[in-house]
Design a protein around this motif. Structure first.
Motif, PDB file in Angstrom:
ATOM      1  N   ARG A 146       0.839  -0.989   0.020  1.00  0.00           N
ATOM      2  CA  ARG A 146       0.198   0.120   0.075  1.00  0.00           C
ATOM      3  C   ARG A 146       0.888   1.176  -0.129  1.00  0.00           C
ATOM      4  NH1 ARG A 146      -4.755  -0.201   2.954  1.00  0.00           N
ATOM      5  NH2 ARG A 146      -4.855   2.084   2.614  1.00  0.00           N
ATOM      6  N   VAL A 147       1.988   1.119   0.495  1.00  0.00           N
ATOM      7  CA  VAL A 147       2.877   2.520   0.508  1.00  0.00           C
ATOM      8  C   VAL A 147       4.343   2.343  -0.645  1.00  0.00           C
ATOM      9  CG1 VAL A 147       2.457   2.741   2.901  1.00  0.00           C
ATOM     10  CG2 VAL A 147       4.353   1.238   2.188  1.00  0.00           C
ATOM     11  N   CYS A 148       4.169   1.545  -1.518  1.00  0.00           N
ATOM     12  CA  CYS A 148       5.326   1.499  -2.409  1.00  0.00           C
ATOM     13  C   CYS A 148       4.577   0.793  -3.781  1.00  0.00           C
ATOM     14  CB  CYS A 148       6.507   0.539  -1.816  1.00  0.00           C
ATOM     15  SG  CYS A 148       6.535  -1.167  -1.610  1.00  0.00           S
ATOM     16  N   LYS A 149       5.501   1.071  -4.763  1.00  0.00           N
ATOM     17  CA  LYS A 149       5.158   0.571  -6.088  1.00  0.00           C
ATOM     18  C   LYS A 149       6.347   0.106  -6.718  1.00  0.00           C
ATOM     19  CE  LYS A 149       1.790   4.439  -6.995  1.00  0.00           C
ATOM     20  NZ  LYS A 149       1.562   5.654  -7.819  1.00  0.00           N
ATOM     21  N   ASN A 150       6.145  -0.895  -7.673  1.00  0.00           N
ATOM     22  CA  ASN A 150       7.087  -1.544  -8.303  1.00  0.00           C
ATOM     23  C   ASN A 150       8.091  -2.367  -7.441  1.00  0.00           C
ATOM     24  OD1 ASN A 150       8.105  -2.515 -10.933  1.00  0.00           O
ATOM     25  ND2 ASN A 150       9.515  -0.650 -10.877  1.00  0.00           N
ATOM     26  N   SER A 151       7.602  -2.681  -6.375  1.00  0.00           N
ATOM     27  CA  SER A 151       8.540  -3.495  -5.298  1.00  0.00           C
ATOM     28  C   SER A 151       8.860  -4.800  -5.752  1.00  0.00           C
ATOM     29  CB  SER A 151       7.835  -3.734  -4.075  1.00  0.00           C
ATOM     30  OG  SER A 151       6.553  -4.335  -4.226  1.00  0.00           O
ATOM     31  N   GLU A 152       8.457  -5.287  -6.823  1.00  0.00           N
ATOM     32  CA  GLU A 152       8.671  -6.688  -7.286  1.00  0.00           C
ATOM     33  C   GLU A 152       9.892  -6.763  -8.185  1.00  0.00           C
ATOM     34  OE1 GLU A 152       5.912  -4.721 -10.368  1.00  0.00           O
ATOM     35  OE2 GLU A 152       5.859  -5.148  -8.099  1.00  0.00           O
ATOM     36  N   ASN A 153      10.321  -5.495  -8.451  1.00  0.00           N
ATOM     37  CA  ASN A 153      11.517  -5.429  -9.395  1.00  0.00           C
ATOM     38  C   ASN A 153      12.984  -4.535  -8.597  1.00  0.00           C
ATOM     39  OD1 ASN A 153      10.479  -6.039 -11.784  1.00  0.00           O
ATOM     40  ND2 ASN A 153       9.457  -4.365 -12.089  1.00  0.00           N
ATOM     41  N   GLN A 182      12.103   3.009  -9.249  1.00  0.00           N
ATOM     42  CA  GLN A 182      11.911   3.442 -10.663  1.00  0.00           C
ATOM     43  C   GLN A 182      13.061   2.699 -11.729  1.00  0.00           C
ATOM     44  OE1 GLN A 182      10.559   7.790 -10.914  1.00  0.00           O
ATOM     45  NE2 GLN A 182      12.701   7.776  -9.849  1.00  0.00           N
ATOM     46  N   ASP A 183      12.850   2.458 -12.791  1.00  0.00           N
ATOM     47  CA  ASP A 183      13.518   1.757 -13.591  1.00  0.00           C
ATOM     48  C   ASP A 183      15.029   2.021 -13.745  1.00  0.00           C
ATOM     49  OD1 ASP A 183      11.452   0.168 -14.039  1.00  0.00           O
ATOM     50  OD2 ASP A 183      10.721   1.087 -15.884  1.00  0.00           O
ATOM     51  N   ASP A 184      15.400   3.211 -13.555  1.00  0.00           N
ATOM     52  CA  ASP A 184      16.750   3.789 -13.754  1.00  0.00           C
ATOM     53  C   ASP A 184      17.674   3.395 -12.260  1.00  0.00           C
ATOM     54  OD1 ASP A 184      15.625   5.571 -12.112  1.00  0.00           O
ATOM     55  OD2 ASP A 184      16.144   7.386 -13.031  1.00  0.00           O
ATOM     56  N   GLY A 185      16.696   2.768 -11.290  1.00  0.00           N
ATOM     57  CA  GLY A 185      17.416   2.474 -10.107  1.00  0.00           C
ATOM     58  C   GLY A 185      17.264   3.553  -9.043  1.00  0.00           C
ATOM     59  N   THR A 186      16.487   4.761  -9.276  1.00  0.00           N
ATOM     60  CA  THR A 186      16.485   5.613  -8.216  1.00  0.00           C
ATOM     61  C   THR A 186      15.156   5.376  -7.539  1.00  0.00           C
ATOM     62  OG1 THR A 186      15.260   7.028  -9.821  1.00  0.00           O
ATOM     63  CG2 THR A 186      17.734   7.230  -9.719  1.00  0.00           C
ATOM     64  N   VAL A 187      15.076   6.202  -6.400  1.00  0.00           N
ATOM     65  CA  VAL A 187      13.776   5.714  -5.684  1.00  0.00           C
ATOM     66  C   VAL A 187      12.969   7.339  -5.652  1.00  0.00           C
ATOM     67  CG1 VAL A 187      12.968   5.450  -3.264  1.00  0.00           C
ATOM     68  CG2 VAL A 187      14.927   4.302  -4.036  1.00  0.00           C
ATOM     69  N   LYS A 188      11.775   7.236  -5.713  1.00  0.00           N
ATOM     70  CA  LYS A 188      10.599   8.280  -5.683  1.00  0.00           C
ATOM     71  C   LYS A 188       9.955   8.286  -4.430  1.00  0.00           C
ATOM     72  CE  LYS A 188       7.061  10.702  -8.292  1.00  0.00           C
ATOM     73  NZ  LYS A 188       6.237  10.667  -9.285  1.00  0.00           N
ATOM     74  N   LEU A 189       9.860   9.298  -3.782  1.00  0.00           N
ATOM     75  CA  LEU A 189       9.134   9.293  -2.414  1.00  0.00           C
ATOM     76  C   LEU A 189       8.211  10.487  -2.622  1.00  0.00           C
ATOM     77  CD1 LEU A 189       8.394   8.779   0.515  1.00  0.00           C
ATOM     78  CD2 LEU A 189      10.142  10.227   1.274  1.00  0.00           C
ATOM     79  N   SER A 190       6.996  10.162  -2.583  1.00  0.00           N
ATOM     80  CA  SER A 190       5.900  11.184  -2.597  1.00  0.00           C
ATOM     81  C   SER A 190       4.732  11.293  -1.488  1.00  0.00           C
ATOM     82  CB  SER A 190       4.970  11.084  -3.892  1.00  0.00           C
ATOM     83  OG  SER A 190       4.381   9.735  -3.930  1.00  0.00           O
ATOM     84  N   ARG A 191       4.147  12.250  -1.169  1.00  0.00           N
ATOM     85  CA  ARG A 191       3.107  12.199  -0.165  1.00  0.00           C
ATOM     86  C   ARG A 191       1.670  12.488  -0.656  1.00  0.00           C
ATOM     87  NH1 ARG A 191       1.644  17.343   1.141  1.00  0.00           N
ATOM     88  NH2 ARG A 191       2.520  19.165   0.013  1.00  0.00           N
ATOM     89  N   GLY A 192       0.719  12.128   0.349  1.00  0.00           N
ATOM     90  CA  GLY A 192      -0.678  12.462  -0.081  1.00  0.00           C
ATOM     91  C   GLY A 192      -1.039  13.695   0.552  1.00  0.00           C
ATOM     92  N   MET A 193      -2.165  14.049   0.447  1.00  0.00           N
ATOM     93  CA  MET A 193      -2.763  15.258   1.143  1.00  0.00           C
ATOM     94  C   MET A 193      -2.862  14.879   2.601  1.00  0.00           C
ATOM     95  SD  MET A 193      -2.209  17.498  -0.983  1.00  0.00           S
ATOM     96  CE  MET A 193      -3.101  18.921  -0.495  1.00  0.00           C
TER      97      MET A 193
END
Length: 217
Positions: A146-153, A182-193
């Motif tokens: 619920r708090v991360c995306k693309n974790s399988e990779n 992310q596919d380039d090996g970096t991490v994106k952190l975003s927040r909700g409202m």
């Protein structure tokens, strides 16, 4: 106890005993805050044996009792201030946990603090501090997916970081954040409202960095 163990054992505590904080621990906290202020250009301030701030209707409504020590998270107003104070405030919280002290992030349920708030500065929130009547109770976490995306990779260090982030305190335990591998090996952190979501982002970022051993931009 190391910082990772402090993350796992630290929970919010609102009721405190009469035990005074020892001089050597006061000195360690004061030095830590001085170092942080110098590094990050902040104006964080700590107050000991000062019960007035939490002797208010708001504090009683927030179920705080016997709070005699607190930390004011203050800095120059900017778009990044709340996130920065969240990041460094959590560093103080975990250091206090390692000293045997207990804490709680406090937004509005307190009275007037003794902080020296200068022109163009803002007090974002406080940290209550002292010896807790209890060690607090763990909050319920969202599932990792619920708090991360693309974790399988993602590599193991990324997952370790996200799991550490799930231990982070957030306003009303909202956990409104998301990590993306992310596919380039970096991490994106975003927040909700939500209330104090910028502060939460800084707290979560600090936890992720400790858990993963990697710095985020």
């Amino acid at each position: 106890m190391n910082m990772l163990e402090a993350m796992q054992t630290r929970h919010s505590v609102r009721q405190y005993t009469d035990q005074a904080i020892e001089p050597e621990k006061r000195q360690m906290l004061e030095q830590l805050i001085q170092d942080i202020n110098g590094e990050a250009g902040l104006h964080i301030q700590i107050f000991f044996d000062e019960p007035d701030c939490f002797n208010s209707m708001l504090a009683h409504y927030g179920k705080f009792s016997n709070v005699k020590n607190y930390i004011c998270l203050v800095g120059k107003q900017s778009d990044a201030l709340e996130e920065t104070l969240g990041y460094y405030g959590e560093k103080i919280v975990l250091q206090a946990q390692m000293m045997g002290l207990r804490t709680c992030w406090v937004a509005m349920t307190h009275g007037k603090s003794k902080a020296d708030i200068r022109k163009n500065e803002k007090q974002v929130c406080l940290l209550s501090l002292g010896y807790g009547e209890t060690d607090g109770v763990a909050h319920q976490n969202k599932p990792l997916e619920r708090v991360c995306k693309n974790s399988e990779n993602a590599p193991e260090w990324f997952l370790n970081g996200v799991n550490a982030a799930l231990l982070a305190p957030t306003a009303m335990n909202q956990q409104k954040f998301c990590f993306t591998w992310q596919d380039d090996g970096t991490v994106k952190l975003s927040r909700g409202m939500g209330f104090y979501s910028k502060t939460d982002l800084g707290i979560v970022k600090y936890h992720f960095e400790l858990g993963s051993g990697r710095k985020l931009p």
